[in-house]
Design a protein around this motif. Structure first.
Motif, PDB file in Angstrom:
ATOM      1  N   ARG A   1     -84.459  60.815 108.344  1.00 51.55           N
ATOM      2  CA  ARG A   1     -83.600  59.957 109.171  1.00 51.55           C
ATOM      3  C   ARG A   1     -82.645  60.786 110.016  1.00 51.55           C
ATOM      4  O   ARG A   1     -82.521  60.586 111.225  1.00 51.55           O
ATOM      5  CB  ARG A   1     -82.789  58.999 108.283  1.00 51.55           C
TER       6      ARG A   1
ATOM      7  N   ASP B   1     -86.462  61.551 102.589  1.00 50.22           N
ATOM      8  CA  ASP B   1     -86.276  60.411 103.477  1.00 50.22           C
ATOM      9  C   ASP B   1     -84.988  60.527 104.273  1.00 50.22           C
ATOM     10  O   ASP B   1     -84.956  60.272 105.473  1.00 50.22           O
ATOM     11  CB  ASP B   1     -86.215  59.130 102.639  1.00 50.22           C
TER      12      ASP B   1
ATOM     13  N   THR C   1     -82.554  63.858  99.703  1.00 46.31           N
ATOM     14  CA  THR C   1     -83.932  63.384  99.674  1.00 46.31           C
ATOM     15  C   THR C   1     -84.651  63.655 100.984  1.00 46.31           C
ATOM     16  O   THR C   1     -84.031  63.863 102.029  1.00 46.31           O
ATOM     17  CB  THR C   1     -83.980  61.868  99.424  1.00 46.31           C
TER      18      THR C   1
ATOM     19  N   LEU D   1     -90.821  54.554 108.444  1.00 44.89           N
ATOM     20  CA  LEU D   1     -90.223  55.037 107.198  1.00 44.89           C
ATOM     21  C   LEU D   1     -90.060  53.905 106.184  1.00 44.89           C
ATOM     22  O   LEU D   1     -90.254  54.085 104.995  1.00 44.89           O
ATOM     23  CB  LEU D   1     -88.846  55.668 107.468  1.00 44.89           C
ATOM     24  N   ARG D   2     -89.698  52.738 106.668  1.00 46.93           N
ATOM     25  CA  ARG D   2     -89.387  51.654 105.736  1.00 46.93           C
ATOM     26  C   ARG D   2     -90.492  50.646 105.557  1.00 46.93           C
ATOM     27  O   ARG D   2     -90.465  49.853 104.628  1.00 46.93           O
ATOM     28  CB  ARG D   2     -88.158  50.898 106.239  1.00 46.93           C
TER      29      ARG D   2
END
Ligand code: ADP
Ligand code: MG
Length: 697
Positions: free
Chosen positions: A605, A601, A599, A625-626
């Motif tokens: 990371r 995301d 992904t 991001l979160r």
């Protein structure tokens, strides 16, 4: 949060939404679903955007060839399909004249447009037989009592749905705004508003819905964001006062001699950041107000030493300290570290965990109660055992990254409240520190001890794993050690992620054969965990194949390689913590993240890990991001969510609000000045009237 507006005068703003004109059951239900129960809620239903809307022209003033807007009543319409292209035609009339509208292929309009309707239409105007005409106009129906748009205006766009359109919300607010505004109270004094260049609250409430220009919309938003931030800051400061206000902490004393004696215990010179944090803590300890301080610093920044300094100040003042860790492994690690640093001193340190034998528990409890134990190290078990301290002066909580700060330790001393220091290894983004931790003072270790080198981090695809294990071999031959981290303990057959047990077998026989390997994971009995840890620390094991149990606290400076399998399975802050187990000595260390990250995301990371070693930067990225809500599970803390403020963006204003809240409470500690009554009301609604029990002054 119940906002400052929804309180006074209750009679107006508390009006239920269903009793407003034009709101039937269905609409009311839709409003309720969106949290809008009252008129007060309605005016705090803020737009998500604005759209420029041109002014309406009287029909007689329409000019040729320009795109214009007109409004009028439909006085005739017709669908013509006999010859040429089929078309729908309507005649629109306002007090100044008539115009015609034409929609080609407009059969679908037949059931929708009929005489008597009021339409607003927009399009390029042509003249045909002396009458203005628009072909294919944009159109909408307008309620009869909606005033003309006399000039270009910004129209608020609301979060909406098919059942509750933005335009319906707009009209509902428009119809009720004047009434509602009468109930909106100012919250702050004119000098404060002037200092921060803020609009009056009533003005802002109007302008956020109906701004006359973009700047006014921005100013309105700024004012209302300020109110949200102030509300929270004041609430947090008051609750802190409530906790500490009536309680007195033991006064500690420190002089140059003691300072030198403590320093001599450390085999290194303190960093400037450690020095600064120690000053901040020592200042607090010399005060009868219980310290409430957060010590944040990246992994390896040397927090333990700072905490130890504070505990030794307590010892010198004949007071006990408690050091709480989130896991047994970490508590044991702390215990060993302290013992090591306090070798041949008279300081009595004891370890309390669930493993502590029943008999020894009895004598330990006794020695805590008679004051013979100076420093008690343990897990939360230390809290649950109902132990009594003779003279507890300081509680240090090593939260690592599990920020449960809000579930405060309920350790009580006799007759006074201990000072309180929380250590966290996940640096808290500045904005969060300022908002959610406003009731803590913050000390920051923004510097690593000298000689540390950035950890060289690389991202490898699964088919490049050989590189990683080659490097492990190479570093072990050079006398170093390594960690290999897996996302799970066992294969459950469902999940493709690698597991400690399977990989331990595979690595021992294959890629890492010839090396001394051991497993470490949470399901192992505690003594076995401890034996393994000790063996690794003493260099009798080369490679530890582990789960994230190693993520906190383990301090083996000789370990120079960290391999993380299925790196995409871990959160960003967690990856950073795990990586922090290496790079703790002066040797160059390596971190190899193995992942075919599927992904976007996950790629973000892992990419961030390869770009930076800076925990603060990592934390900011992670939060973006979160989202701040999920970052530390702050939702569970029961703190207010914001309607407008985005605390990842509002750093400057957070600073201002914190400063202003402190100043405001210094001048008006119980919010009894008339200007502050509305704020006081709203606060006691949110936090309870007990917030004001700790009367000051
Ligand atoms: P943290 O808890 O912040 O992750 P620690 O307190 O465990 O960090 O310290 C990490 C390592 O650095 C330990 O081995 C510690 O002995 C060492 N250390 C701490 N402060 C210094 C310093 N000022 N100079 C050199 N080494 C230090
Ligand atoms: Mg530590």
């Amino acid at each position: 949060m119940p906002s400052p507006t929804s309180t006074q005068p209750a009679s107006i703003l508390a009006t239920p939404i269903e009793s407003l004109d034009g709101i039937g059951n269905a609409r009311a239900k839709e409003f309720h679903r969106r949290g809008v129960l009252t008129l007060g809620d309605l005016i705090e239903y803020f737009p998500r955007d604005y759209q420029l809307e041109r002014s309406e022209q009287p029909i007689a003033q329409l000019v040729a060839d320009a795109i214009q807007i007109a409004r009028g009543e439909v006085v005739a319409c017709d669908y013509i399909s006999g010859h040429g292209r089929p078309r729908f035609e309507a005649t629109l009339e306002d007090p100044t004249g008539k115009m015609s509208l034409t929609w080609f292929n407009g059969a679908y309009l037949r059931p929708r447009i009929h005489p008597g309707l009021i339409l607003r239409v927009q399009g390029r105007v042509k003249f045909f037989r002396g009458l203005p005409q628009i072909v294919q106009p944009k159109w909408e129906t307008i309620e009869p009592d909606v005033p003309l748009v006399g000039q270009d205006m910004l129209r608020a766009v609301y979060p909406a749905s098919a059942k509750l359109s933005s335009s319906f919300i707009w009209h509902t607010i428009d119809k009720n705004l004047d009434t509602a505004l009468a109930g909106v109270q100012e919250l702050f004094t004119p000098p404060l508003l002037a200092k921060r260049r803020l609009l009056a609250r009533r003005h802002a409430m109007r302008a956020i819905h109906q701004p006359t220009h973009w700047q006014e919309a921005a100013d309105a938003r700024r004012r209302l964001v300020y109110d949200e931030l102030m509300f929270m800051q004041i609430g947090l400061l008051l609750s802190r006062r409530l906790r500490g206000g009536r309680l007195t902490a033991p006064l500690m004393r420190i002089d140059k001699l003691l300072d030198e004696r403590i320093r001599r215990r450390f085999p290194f010179t303190l960093t400037a950041a450690q020095q600064r944090s120690i000053w901040e803590i020592v200042r607090d300890l010399q005060n009868a107000r219980p310290m409430s301080r957060l010590l944040q610093g990246d992994v390896g920044s040397g927090k333990t030493v700072v905490a130890l300094y504070a505990m030794l100040v307590a010892v010198a003042n004949k007071l006990q300290s408690a050091l709480l860790a989130p896991t047994e492994v970490l508590a044991e690690q702390h215990y060993l570290t302290l013992n090591n640093l306090l070798r041949d001193s008279n300081v009595a340190i004891e370890l309390f965990t669930n493993r502590t034998k029943r008999q020894s528990k009895g004598s330990l409890a006794k020695h805590l109660a008679d004051g013979r134990i100076h420093i008690a190290v343990g897990t939360q078990a230390l809290l649950h055992e109902d132990l009594e301290f003779a003279n507890l002066g300081l509680v240090v909580v090593d939260e690592q990254h599990k920020l449960g700060v809000r579930q405060r330790a309920v350790l009580k001393g006799k007759g006074f409240a201990p000072h309180y220091l929380v250590m966290t290894a996940t640096p808290i983004p500045r904005t969060l520190a300022l908002s959610y931790f406003a009731d803590f003072d913050v000390s920051t270790l923004d510097e690593l001890p000298p000689g540390r080198r950035p950890i060289k981090t690389r991202w490898l695809k699964a088919n490049q794993a050989d590189h990683a294990y080659g490097l492990v071999h190479q570093q072990v031959s050079a006398g170093h050690q390594a960690y290999v981290v897996m996302p799970q303990i066992d294969d459950d057959g469902l999940d493709e992620a690698k597991s400690v047990k399977t990989e331990f077998e595979r690595l021992s026989k294959g890629p890492l054969s010839g090396l001394r390997l051991a497993m470490l994971h949470g399901q192992m009995p505690t003594d076995q965990k401890q034996q393994t840890m000790n063996a690794f620390r003493d260099g009798r094991i080369d490679v530890l194949v582990a789960t994230t149990v190693i993520e906190v606290g383990i301090d083996v400076p000789n370990a120079t390689v960290m391999v993380i399998e299925n790196a995409d399975r871990f959160g960003l802050s967690q990856l950073h913590q795990i990586r922090g187990r290496v790079g703790r000595g002066t040797e160059l260390s390596h971190c190899l993240l193995i992942s075919d990250a599927a992904t976007q995301d996950a790629a973000a990371r892992i990419g961030a890990m390869t770009r930076t070693n800076d925990g603060f930067e990592i934390a900011e990225i992670d939060m973006k991001l979160r989202g701040p809500g999920d970052f530390f599970g702050t939702r569970q803390h029961g703190l207010p969510q914001f309607k407008l403020a985005d605390i990842t963006q509002e750093i400057e204003m957070l600073h201002q609000a914190k400063e202003d809240a402190l100043e405001l409470l210094a001048r008006d500690p119980n919010l009894t000045q008339p200007e502050h009554l509305a704020m006081r009301d709203a606060l006691s609604k949110q936090f309870g009237e007990s917030l004001f029990l700790a009367q000051v002054g």
